[in-house]
Design an enzyme around this catalytic site. Structure first.
Site, PDB file in Angstrom:
ATOM      1  N   CYS A  59       0.824  -1.203   0.000  1.00 24.90           N
ATOM      2  CA  CYS A  59       0.000   0.000   0.000  1.00 24.90           C
ATOM      3  C   CYS A  59       0.860   1.257   0.000  1.00 24.90           C
ATOM      4  O   CYS A  59       0.540   2.244  -0.674  1.00 24.90           O
ATOM      5  CB  CYS A  59      -0.941   0.005   1.202  1.00 24.90           C
ATOM      6  N   ARG A 136      -8.863  -4.931  -1.615  1.00 22.20           N
ATOM      7  CA  ARG A 136      -7.971  -4.199  -2.516  1.00 22.20           C
ATOM      8  C   ARG A 136      -8.728  -4.050  -3.822  1.00 22.20           C
ATOM      9  O   ARG A 136      -8.517  -4.783  -4.781  1.00 22.20           O
ATOM     10  CB  ARG A 136      -6.631  -4.917  -2.713  1.00 22.20           C
TER      11      ARG A 136
END
Length: 224
Positions: A59, A136
């Site tokens: 991330c 995600r």
């Protein structure tokens, strides 16, 4: 809120996983740039993406890449908004750590979703999920609030910012329905015109001699 307690996500309801063509569920929540609603972005494209957790390596790589390429999204009339289940305070600490450690200022807001209300409403999580391990997801939302594309990634694989930009350009070019974009299309490449729907149209087609593959040079209308 003035007392420093987390604000609850509101104006969002649980539903089936979003599909292309669905209205993007509206919500109101705290972000790293203040209280916001999804509807605040109407009138421009929005890339709305989730990440499993703050202070995680994949991330962090994505946020730095998106921040560096933010001017390109902005030039295309597209805003960015991130989301995770972490608290607002975690978001602020992570974004500040990215700034001080890597010299990258993240210019877009990050939404807190501690109750996973937004994740459930967008179908990022199953109804009985207890954590954000499956989150995600990436949603391209057009200026009218309609979902135009969805991409899902596993936790272990980072998204390609170049592909996000390419897909955004293709969605914008094909939005009015006058052309389609072939595999790997980028601005300036040939586009695909409509396929003939009658035998007469097929015979009259001059699409490079192949009626079912009607390529032609692109002459996009000016952006207004």
């Amino acid at each position: 809120m003035s007392d420093g307690t987390p604000s609850s996500v509101s104006n969002v309801t649980a539903r089936h996983p979003l599909r292309i063509g669905d209205p993007a569920p509206d919500f109101q929540a705290r972000t790293s740039q203040g209280e916001m609603r999804l509807a605040d972005f109407r009138g421009k494209w929005l890339l709305f993406f989730s990440h499993p957790a703050d202070f995680t390596p994949v991330c962090t790589s994505e946020f730095m890449a998106l921040a560096r390429e933010y001017p390109r999204f902005e030039a295309m009339g597209c805003a960015l908004m991130g989301l995770s289940v972490d608290s607002l305070y975690s978001h602020l600490a992570w974004l500040e750590a990215i700034r001080t450690r890597f010299g990258v200022e993240v210019p877009f807001p990050v939404v807190e979703d501690p109750s996973m209300a937004v994740g459930h409403a967008y179908g990022m999580l199953s109804a009985d999920a207890h954590d954000s391990a499956t989150v995600r997801a990436t949603y391209f939302i057009d200026p009218t609030g309609i979902v135009r594309a969805i991409i899902w990634y596993p936790m272990s694989v980072g998204r390609s910012v170049e592909e996000l930009l390419r897909l955004l350009a293709a969605l914008q070019r094909s939005a009015d329905g006058d052309v389609m974009t072939p595999e790997g299309w980028r601005p300036g490449d040939d586009v695909l015109g409509p396929v003939p729907m009658t035998q007469a149209q097929m015979r009259d087609s001059d699409a490079s001699g192949c009626w079912f593959y009607p390529t032609r040079p692109d002459h996009p209308p000016p952006r207004g």
